[in-house]
Structures are given as C-alpha cells and as structure tokens.
Write an enzyme that holds these catalytic residues in place. Structure first.
Site, PDB file in Angstrom:
ATOM      1  CE  LYS A 195     -35.293  36.375   9.802  1.00 27.55           C
ATOM      2  NZ  LYS A 195     -35.711  37.181  10.938  1.00 27.55           N
ATOM      3  CE  LYS A 248     -38.286  33.726   9.804  1.00 29.50           C
ATOM      4  NZ  LYS A 248     -38.199  34.774  10.771  1.00 29.50           N
TER       5      LYS A 248
HETATM    6  C1  PBG Z   1     -37.566  39.245  12.715  1.00 29.35           C
HETATM    7  C2  PBG Z   1     -38.436  38.152  12.237  1.00 29.35           C
HETATM    8  C3  PBG Z   1     -39.074  38.061  11.006  1.00 29.35           C
HETATM    9  C4  PBG Z   1     -39.791  36.870  11.026  1.00 29.35           C
HETATM   10  C5  PBG Z   1     -39.589  36.277  12.260  1.00 29.35           C
HETATM   11  N1  PBG Z   1     -38.722  37.081  12.987  1.00 29.35           N
HETATM   12  C6  PBG Z   1     -39.157  39.009   9.881  1.00 29.35           C
HETATM   13  C7  PBG Z   1     -37.976  39.488   9.169  1.00 29.35           C
HETATM   14  O1  PBG Z   1     -36.859  39.006   9.332  1.00 29.35           O
HETATM   15  O2  PBG Z   1     -38.181  40.407   8.404  1.00 29.35           O
HETATM   16  C8  PBG Z   1     -40.625  36.355   9.902  1.00 29.35           C
HETATM   17  C9  PBG Z   1     -41.638  35.344  10.253  1.00 29.35           C
HETATM   18  C10 PBG Z   1     -42.665  35.111   9.212  1.00 29.35           C
HETATM   19  O3  PBG Z   1     -42.606  35.615   8.079  1.00 29.35           O
HETATM   20  O4  PBG Z   1     -43.604  34.371   9.530  1.00 29.35           O
HETATM   21  N2  PBG Z   1     -37.861  39.646  13.995  1.00 29.35           N
END
Ligand code: PBG
Length: 328
Positions: A195, A248
């Site tokens: 991520k 992601k």
């Molecule tokens: C964190 C989380 C995020 C997303 C999914 N889980 C945001 C982040 O890390 O700031 C992002 C998903 C998206 O942008 O669609 N709980």
C-alpha cells in the site's frame, strides 16, 4: 504491401472474432464493492468528490447490499464512520461499533454476500493516523494489539474476511494469532501488503474524514518509487499468514500488480482507489472522456496486469454493463 504471412488486423475486423481471441475477461465475479457506513437512520449522504457514492446508515446499507448481491457482486468491503473519535480509536473495536453492527445486520439480512471489513484505526482516531501516537510519532508495536482487537471484533460479529490496511510491520502475524486464539481460525486475511503513500486516497479521506491532523502517512505507507520493496512486503505478509495479498492503488501501479502476480501464487487483489474513480467520474462529467468506456478499459487493464480481484467503486456500474454484454 508485399506478401506477409501475419496480418494482425485479420482478427480485429469482426466483433465476434475479437471476442473469440480476447485474452482478458472482466467478470462480476472479480469485484469487491467498498461502502461507507455511518450512524443514524435513513442517512444517504452524497460524498462530494466521489459522485454516486454515499455515506450510508445501516438501513440504507442493507438496500445497497441487497442490490449488489442481486447483481451477482460477491463481496462488499466496509469502512466505518464512528460516532466519536479518540486517540485510541475505541469505536474501532467496540462490540457495538458501527462496523460490528453493520456486519451483523448484513450477514443477517443478505446472506448471499461476503462481508469484508477494513481493519485500520485512522477513521477512528482523533489524530487521523493509522496507529497509536506517542510523543508525536506513530508507534508500531503498541498499534498491533489494537488492530488485533479490531479484527477479532469484526470476525466475532460475523465478517467473512478481514482486511488490514494500516501498514504497520507485523500486523498480519498479530492478527492471525489473535483470530486463532479467539476461535476464528477459519477467518481469512486479505492484507493490504503493498500500500503506497498515495495522493489518490484524497477523496476517500473526505468520505471517511480520516485526513491526518499532523504530518502524513509516509512513515508507514510505501514510497511510490519502490517496486522491489513491494515484493518484500508481500513475501512478509504471506509468511505471516495472509490468504490474499493486495496492491493499492491500482492504475498507477500496474507494473507492481504484474510483478506480484508472476512472483507469488496467491490470489491477488488490486484496489482501484477513490482518486482513480474520481478522475474518471470528473472527466466524464466534464464531457472530456466517455466515462463508461474509460471505466471498462481501466478495470480490464487491472485484470490484464494480473489482479484476480478488483476492489472498485465502479462495481455496480460495471456489473450492470457486463450484464448487458458490454465489451471494452
Ligand atoms: C485506511 C484506508 C485508506 C484507504 C483504504 N483504507 C486511506 C488511507 O490510507 O489514507 C483508501 C481507499 C481509497 O482511496 O479508495 N484505512
């Protein structure tokens, strides 16, 4: 043109021939549909930067879940908005927290749908970080214990799968151990393994009200420049017991998806995030591109890169098109 034996255009001329030789098939079976749940009744609050997406109270969530199941979408991924935020994210692991209530309701009323839960603290902490903050820093190991509590509380509420998205080191192992000890050895973990610290989460943070109050997430999410490191992260999560691994965002990281698919034998998910959705929606609304075609092309390219599972806010739109035999 002189005599050539291979003329690629021969197979492109007719629609049915193109269909016959098409390498990648997009199917509703591959979709996971993310949804935002909030307290209250009759709430269906539009998210400004994500046209067509809403913050839903549980009664409205049930309608959405039934709709998704009826279209053949196999799974939803739930994000919660708590009544109150605090430094230790208390509602994230409360037995009657928003997600715990939502999971019970959906499992009770829409049995033919998998419920996956996002396991993270950022929507629940007053500072907006994904972990415990001490002396102005996000602390890794004290966070693990809370994440494990969140995951167990989701599994006990009936979640079919938990998906940790915090990017703390060692969280998959900690969650696996806690689930096993709590008598949930069969609850799978879909790990957000690679991520990245991405600007494409912008609209999500508006939706979930989870923008960090100080600093940013670069201290725990990955540097967008790194590909080899993503493979190490994935290997680590597999070692700790991940059942499905994830890359992601999706579109700016298709190379990482492709590499992950060829290096590891596990089911691979890709999360096409809020910013990817917002870009296509915005350009579509401006008339700058054909939204539906751009959506199908983007989703197909994520599958072509190697993702088995595509997490997308377009799940319902794409499912509807696929039902009518739409092609890329
Ligand atoms: C964190 C989380 C995020 C997303 C999914 N889980 C945001 C982040 O890390 O700031 C992002 C998903 C998206 O942008 O669609 N709980």
């Amino acid at each position: 043109m002189a005599h050539v034996t291979f003329r690629p255009r021969r197979l492109r001329e007719k629609r049915l021939l193109r269909r016959m030789v098409r390498e990648t098939a997009l199917s509703v079976d591959d979709f996971v549909f993310p949804l935002f749940v909030t307290h209250g009744r009759g709430v269906r609050e539009p998210i400004g930067s994500m046209p067509g997406q809403f913050r839903l109270s549980i009664d409205e969530l049930l309608k959405e879940a039934k709709d998704a199941a009826g279209m053949g979408i196999p799974a939803i991924l739930l994000f919660g908005l708590p009544a109150e935020k605090d430094p230790r994210a208390s509602e994230a692991y409360a037995e009657d927290g928003i997600i715990q209530q939502a999971v019970r309701a959906v499992k009770d009323r829409v049995p033919d749908l998998l419920v996956i839960t996002d396991v993270c603290l950022c929507e629940y902490t007053s500072h907006g970080h994904c972990g415990v903050v001490e002396d102005g820093a996000v602390r890794n190991d004290p966070t693990l214990e809370l994440l494990a509590r969140v995951a167990v509380s989701h599994a006990e509420a009936g979640a079919d799968m938990v998906a940790p998205s915090d990017m703390m080191d060692g969280r998959v192992g900690a969650i696996r151990e806690a689930l096993d000890e709590a008598g949930c050895p069969d609850t799978p973990i879909m790990a957000y393994s690679a991520k990245y610290a991405s600007a494409f989460y912008g609209p999500f943070r508006e939706a979930a009200d989870s923008t960090p109050q100080f600093g940013d997430r670069r201290g725990y999410q990955m540097d967008p420049a790194n590909g080899v490191e993503a493979m190490r992260e994935i290997a680590l999560d597999i070692d700790e017991g991940a059942d499905i691994v994830m890359v992601k965002p999706a579109l700016p990281y298709l190379d990482v998806i492709s590499r992950a698919k060829s290096e590891f034998g596990l089911p691979l998910a890709a999360y096409s995030v809020s910013g990817e959705y917002a870009m296509i929606k915005a350009a579509g609304q401006l008339g700058w591109l054909d939204e539906k075609r751009a959506m199908m092309e983007a989703l197909t390219s994520i599958r072509r890169a190697g993702a088995d599972i595509v997490i997308t806010y377009f799940a319902k739109d794409a499912a509807r098109l696929l039902e009518h035999g739409a092609e890329v």
